[in-house]
Every structure is written in C-alpha cells, then in structure tokens.
Design a protein around this motif. Sequence first.
Motif, PDB file in Angstrom:
ATOM      1  N   PHE A 240      51.444  58.711  -4.816  1.00  0.00           N
ATOM      2  CA  PHE A 240      52.048  59.667  -5.746  1.00  0.00           C
ATOM      3  C   PHE A 240      51.891  61.107  -5.246  1.00  0.00           C
ATOM      4  O   PHE A 240      52.804  61.929  -5.390  1.00  0.00           O
ATOM      5  N   ASP A 241      50.734  61.407  -4.657  1.00  0.00           N
ATOM      6  CA  ASP A 241      50.512  62.764  -4.157  1.00  0.00           C
ATOM      7  C   ASP A 241      51.471  63.117  -3.034  1.00  0.00           C
ATOM      8  O   ASP A 241      51.872  64.284  -2.893  1.00  0.00           O
ATOM      9  N   ASN A 242      51.849  62.126  -2.241  1.00  0.00           N
ATOM     10  CA  ASN A 242      52.685  62.374  -1.064  1.00  0.00           C
ATOM     11  C   ASN A 242      54.162  62.078  -1.288  1.00  0.00           C
ATOM     12  O   ASN A 242      54.966  62.277  -0.370  1.00  0.00           O
ATOM     13  N   TYR A 243      54.485  61.593  -2.476  1.00  0.00           N
ATOM     14  CA  TYR A 243      55.879  61.224  -2.746  1.00  0.00           C
ATOM     15  C   TYR A 243      56.707  62.468  -3.064  1.00  0.00           C
ATOM     16  O   TYR A 243      56.249  63.371  -3.779  1.00  0.00           O
ATOM     17  N   THR A 244      57.917  62.506  -2.535  1.00  0.00           N
ATOM     18  CA  THR A 244      58.817  63.621  -2.828  1.00  0.00           C
ATOM     19  C   THR A 244      59.706  63.244  -4.000  1.00  0.00           C
ATOM     20  O   THR A 244      60.614  62.414  -3.867  1.00  0.00           O
ATOM     21  N   PHE A 245      59.441  63.825  -5.149  1.00  0.00           N
ATOM     22  CA  PHE A 245      60.208  63.503  -6.357  1.00  0.00           C
ATOM     23  C   PHE A 245      61.460  64.385  -6.431  1.00  0.00           C
ATOM     24  O   PHE A 245      61.568  65.287  -7.274  1.00  0.00           O
ATOM     25  N   SER A 246      62.388  64.103  -5.555  1.00  0.00           N
ATOM     26  CA  SER A 246      63.640  64.862  -5.542  1.00  0.00           C
ATOM     27  C   SER A 246      64.535  64.398  -6.689  1.00  0.00           C
ATOM     28  O   SER A 246      64.403  63.273  -7.191  1.00  0.00           O
ATOM     29  N   ASN A 247      65.441  65.250  -7.092  1.00  0.00           N
ATOM     30  CA  ASN A 247      66.297  64.953  -8.249  1.00  0.00           C
ATOM     31  C   ASN A 247      67.201  63.749  -8.023  1.00  0.00           C
ATOM     32  O   ASN A 247      67.610  63.088  -8.981  1.00  0.00           O
ATOM     33  N   ASN A 248      67.541  63.466  -6.777  1.00  0.00           N
ATOM     34  CA  ASN A 248      68.468  62.366  -6.517  1.00  0.00           C
ATOM     35  C   ASN A 248      67.782  61.010  -6.488  1.00  0.00           C
ATOM     36  O   ASN A 248      68.433  59.991  -6.318  1.00  0.00           O
ATOM     37  N   ARG A 249      66.483  60.991  -6.665  1.00  0.00           N
ATOM     38  CA  ARG A 249      65.757  59.719  -6.729  1.00  0.00           C
ATOM     39  C   ARG A 249      65.590  59.306  -8.182  1.00  0.00           C
ATOM     40  O   ARG A 249      65.098  60.084  -9.013  1.00  0.00           O
ATOM     41  N   ALA A 250      65.979  58.076  -8.475  1.00  0.00           N
ATOM     42  CA  ALA A 250      65.944  57.602  -9.864  1.00  0.00           C
ATOM     43  C   ALA A 250      64.537  57.627 -10.446  1.00  0.00           C
ATOM     44  O   ALA A 250      64.363  57.835 -11.655  1.00  0.00           O
ATOM     45  N   ILE A 251      63.518  57.420  -9.606  1.00  0.00           N
ATOM     46  CA  ILE A 251      62.151  57.377 -10.120  1.00  0.00           C
ATOM     47  C   ILE A 251      61.725  58.736 -10.679  1.00  0.00           C
ATOM     48  O   ILE A 251      60.852  58.814 -11.549  1.00  0.00           O
ATOM     49  N   THR A 252      62.359  59.807 -10.219  1.00  0.00           N
ATOM     50  CA  THR A 252      61.991  61.137 -10.725  1.00  0.00           C
ATOM     51  C   THR A 252      62.300  61.258 -12.210  1.00  0.00           C
ATOM     52  O   THR A 252      61.425  61.617 -13.006  1.00  0.00           O
ATOM     53  N   LYS A 253      63.523  60.948 -12.588  1.00  0.00           N
ATOM     54  CA  LYS A 253      63.860  61.003 -14.008  1.00  0.00           C
ATOM     55  C   LYS A 253      63.086  59.946 -14.787  1.00  0.00           C
ATOM     56  O   LYS A 253      62.712  60.153 -15.953  1.00  0.00           O
ATOM     57  N   ALA A 254      62.842  58.792 -14.147  1.00  0.00           N
ATOM     58  CA  ALA A 254      62.073  57.734 -14.804  1.00  0.00           C
ATOM     59  C   ALA A 254      60.667  58.221 -15.144  1.00  0.00           C
ATOM     60  O   ALA A 254      60.161  58.003 -16.253  1.00  0.00           O
ATOM     61  N   MET A 255      60.018  58.892 -14.190  1.00  0.00           N
ATOM     62  CA  MET A 255      58.672  59.407 -14.437  1.00  0.00           C
ATOM     63  C   MET A 255      58.684  60.475 -15.527  1.00  0.00           C
ATOM     64  O   MET A 255      57.802  60.494 -16.398  1.00  0.00           O
ATOM     65  N   LEU A 256      59.670  61.340 -15.508  1.00  0.00           N
ATOM     66  CA  LEU A 256      59.745  62.396 -16.521  1.00  0.00           C
ATOM     67  C   LEU A 256      59.991  61.830 -17.914  1.00  0.00           C
ATOM     68  O   LEU A 256      59.476  62.353 -18.909  1.00  0.00           O
ATOM     69  N   THR A 257      60.771  60.756 -17.980  1.00  0.00           N
ATOM     70  CA  THR A 257      61.020  60.119 -19.284  1.00  0.00           C
ATOM     71  C   THR A 257      59.747  59.466 -19.791  1.00  0.00           C
ATOM     72  O   THR A 257      59.384  59.591 -20.971  1.00  0.00           O
ATOM     73  N   TRP A 258      59.063  58.750 -18.876  1.00  0.00           N
ATOM     74  CA  TRP A 258      57.779  58.148 -19.267  1.00  0.00           C
ATOM     75  C   TRP A 258      56.822  59.217 -19.767  1.00  0.00           C
ATOM     76  O   TRP A 258      56.182  59.059 -20.810  1.00  0.00           O
ATOM     77  N   TRP A 259      56.746  60.319 -19.046  1.00  0.00           N
ATOM     78  CA  TRP A 259      55.809  61.386 -19.410  1.00  0.00           C
ATOM     79  C   TRP A 259      56.172  62.003 -20.754  1.00  0.00           C
ATOM     80  O   TRP A 259      55.287  62.272 -21.587  1.00  0.00           O
TER      81      TRP A 259
END
Length: 582
Positions: free
Chosen positions: A437-456
């Motif tokens: 998680f520390d090294n992952y690039t949460f760019s806007n075009n990656r689905a996991i980014t919005k997924a993480m923000l929704t979870w949060w």
Amino acid sequence: MSKLNIDQKSVRALFSEKKADFLIPDYQRPYAWGEKECQTLWDDLFLFAFPDNDCDKFNSDSDEYFLGPIVTFKNDDGKMEIIDGQQRLTTLMLLLRAFYEKYGSMKNDKAVKTSKFIEQCIWKTDEFGDPDKSALKIDSEVATDKEKGEFLNILKTGTLSDCEKSSYANNYRFFQQKIVDFLNTYPDWFSFFPIRIMNNCILLPIEAESQDTALRIFSTLNDRGKPLSDADIFKAQFYKYYSAKGEREVFIQKWKDLEVLCDSIFHPITGTPMDELFTRYMYYERAKQGIKSSTTEALRKFYERNAYSLLKNDQTFENLIDLANFWNDVQNQNVERFSDRVLRRLFVLNYAPNGMWTYFVSVYYMANRDSDGLLNDDRFYSFLNKITAFIWAYAVTNPGVNALRTPIFAEMINIVTGQPVRFSDYLFDTQKLQNAFDNYTFSNNRAITKAMLTWWAFQNSSQELLSLESVLEIEHIYARNRQEKEHSLSNPRNVESLGNKVLLEKRINIRASDYRFSDKVKYYTGFENNRKQKKEGTKIKELTDLAANATDFTESDIVERNAKIILNFITFMHNNDLLCED
C-alpha cells in the motif's frame, strides 16, 4: 473444421427449391420490421427493377441486386433453421404473397406464369410443380411472438380481417396498397416487377452444419441489429420444456417479465442483461459441481452440457427469477430486505475494482437464502466485510481480475458445501501488505483508487447511505492547481496521494480558480449564488466535517490522512481474519 455450403442464389432459385423448408426457430426474436423498413425495401427494389424510371434500361441477363446473407443450419427434423435473415425472408414472403393475391385475378399468359413462379416460392409443390396450399415453405415457432399465426395465415389465404394489427398484417397491407398504386401508375410495367425481384434479386444462403457454427457466422456477419444472444438460445430450451408441460403461455409471460427486470438491473459491457443473469447463476451451478478451475467456460458451452439438461427443469428457471429479484432489491436498496449496514457494504462493493464480487455474492445468496428468499443479516454482513477486505487487498497485491478467480472460485465451493469463507490459503502478511500500500500509485485511472475512497468514506459511521445512481468523482482536497501556482508541497507526488483524494459528487463543479481550501469550503457545505439559487453541498461526511473544522488542508494533513487510511485498512483486514499470524 466445420463445413459450409455457400452458393449465391436468386430469390426464386432459393425459395422454389424442393428442399426449401425454412423454420424461424423458437429462440428468435419476434418479427420487427415496420412500414419504414418496408418502404425502404420497396423503393430500393423499384429503383433496381426500373433504372432511371425506365423499364427498358433493365438487363435481365446481368443486373443483380444483393439482398444479403441468409444463415441457416439443418436441424434434427431436416428443417433449415434461420439464424440470420429472418426479417428479410419474412418480408419477402409477404411481398410475394401480396403480388400473388393481385395476380390471382388476372388471366393473361404472363400473369399465369408469374403466379406459378410465386406459388413455387411460397408453397411446397408436387412433382409437376403444383402447390400444396396447406404446406408452406416457411414456418415460425418464435416463443415470444403471439402473432406469428397471422403471418402463416396471410401466406396461406392472402386475406386479413380488420382486427388483425400485427406487424405482419400491417406490412402485408402496405405492400398490397403499394402494388395497387404501382399498377395504376405503371400498368404496362406491372408484369416485370415481381419477375425481376424473383430472378435478379440475389441472396447469399450460408448453410452451416450446426447451430453453433451458424451462430458464430451470424455474429461475424451481423452489423445491422442485435445478434442472437446466449439467452435467446436458452429461452428456446425452456420454451420446449414448458410447452411439453402445457405451461407455454405462463412461461412466455414470465420470460418477458424477467427480460424487463434484467434490462433495468444489469448493464454489462458485453452480452445482454439476460446473459448477465445466466452468468451470475452459472457460478452457483459451477460451485455445486465442484468446479474451481480458473478457466471459465463460455456461457453457452456450460449450459448446453448433456443436451441442456440444466435448463430442462422448473428449479433452474425459478432460481433465475429469484436471483434477478435479489439483485433488483440490491439495485433499489430495499430496506425491507436489507439492513442499513448491509446496504452500506453493498454500496461500497458497487465500486469494487472488478465485477467478480457480483458472482461471489450471487453464489452466497443462492446457497444461503431461506424459504422466503432472505439472508441472515449478521452472517451476510460478515461475508460482505470479508470479501470487501480481500478483494481490495488483492487488487493492490495481485492486480488483474483473472488472478482473483483462483481464490474466489475455491471459496464458492466452500459456500455451497456449508463451509465458512476463510481464504485460508491466501492470507496476507501484514508487513508485505503495508509495503504494497505504501508503494502503490493510486492514480485516478485505477479502479482501486475510487474503491478505496468509497470504503474509507463509509468507515465513518455517520456517513449516510447514498443512492447507487449517485455519480461520484475523485476530488483533490489540496488542489492540483494550487500546487502548480504555489509549489508549496515538498514532495509534489503527495498531490496524487490517496491521503489527498476523496469522493465528491459530479454535480458539484468546483471552479479551477477556487483552488485554495478556503475557497472550496462553500462548495462542500453548499451556498447561495448571486442569483439567490441554493447550491447543495456534498453528502460525503468527511468533507463536511473537514469544511466545518479545518481552516486549511496542508501537506502534513495529506501525509497524516494517507497513513490513517492505510492503517485503518490494515486493521480492517485484521478484523476479518485475513492476516497471517505473527
């Protein structure tokens, strides 16, 4: 390699063949051509038959007009099932029958010969070429077409009652009127028109050796309308089964209702909404059969096993209806079926980085529903939490939906056999997960980014449930435009950090010029513009709390929030027993 018989033929040559015995099968869609299509066909045929509005410019030896392919295969009864070309074939039959009806009252030599040719196209004939007017060369068994009887009656009798209002009847009347108008306007040309249609209009019959081959050809050739879906083929099997039980009409109505329901629920990228329902149900049946292979069979290949035995029982169809109703209640956030906490979990899953969760939840529902179609709330809530944690973590550590199949397919089998979902062979090492998680690039075009923000967002117990129709985008709390102007971040990469991103409704359009946090606050909380119009604020609780309590959002806030999100997710993983023991 499949064999194909392809031979360009005129309308007359194809229709008048002794072996011509066409069948519009039960899985086809109802006849859909209307006056617009018939008018286009008539105009095209007229321009072809009389170039430049001149009967004498036509060359009967060389002029040809291509009407398109007709894809068929010979079924077990020896009939040529029409896979592609149903609409054209049906319309041509109606047109020829309308010409025949007019020629029937004419006694001149050309009219008699033309009538003979048309008879050989519409009816089966004896060895002398005389028609058996009780035996048509085309039949229709379309399951959902209650008006197909009108089509067959028109071909047999050439007559209509005023109460007949089907597309068949309307198009037949259209052609009858066009023929009358044509005869009145061009009486000297009349004998040429049907002959030129039959002799010089060309079809390309493609006869495949199997239904599967014919459907593949259709999918390749078809660019005019919707190709036959897998669900259309499955419908035919159900239709035969329920017809044999004397429940045909009941089935047809239930199928139509199910199609309408699926159209409102499912919006797959490929295939039809009904295909999506059959896909979700397939995973339940796969699990019951103990199949955990990560290679998934094509939908039709799965259901056609053992001569479609799975589709030849009441339980399957009723299960499909029940599963569709379940997903309808998910889509509509039905508070009578689901608790608020379950609906919140389902909302988060709706933003999952891939669609595998829908298959997982479908299997869980089918295996755990009670007699009323309800699930135990505590167990379902725990299941949703666990799969959310696992799928989110797996998306970061093992990107790609195909990688997710192996652990999930194994757990699907556990579900149907009454075993708890544990992911025992796929637990995560805490430190490795932290590093990922520390090294992952949460760019806007990656689905996991919005997924993480929704979870949060929904980790906040005060966050209200949002409608699934809400359109949410990713907002940079510390604006990118601010960094471009002020260059105040010591690490410019922090502007794209997960700690700087949050969900925000698309309707809230923050102007690029309002890049400072203090400028953004009014958009988060809502405001009244210069025209005294109320602009509603966001429903994202974290943002409204931030707007109420903070005067700025700085780099230290980004770093702190980023660490907080990841720490909370690691804790979430621990609470769901998905971390290895130290």
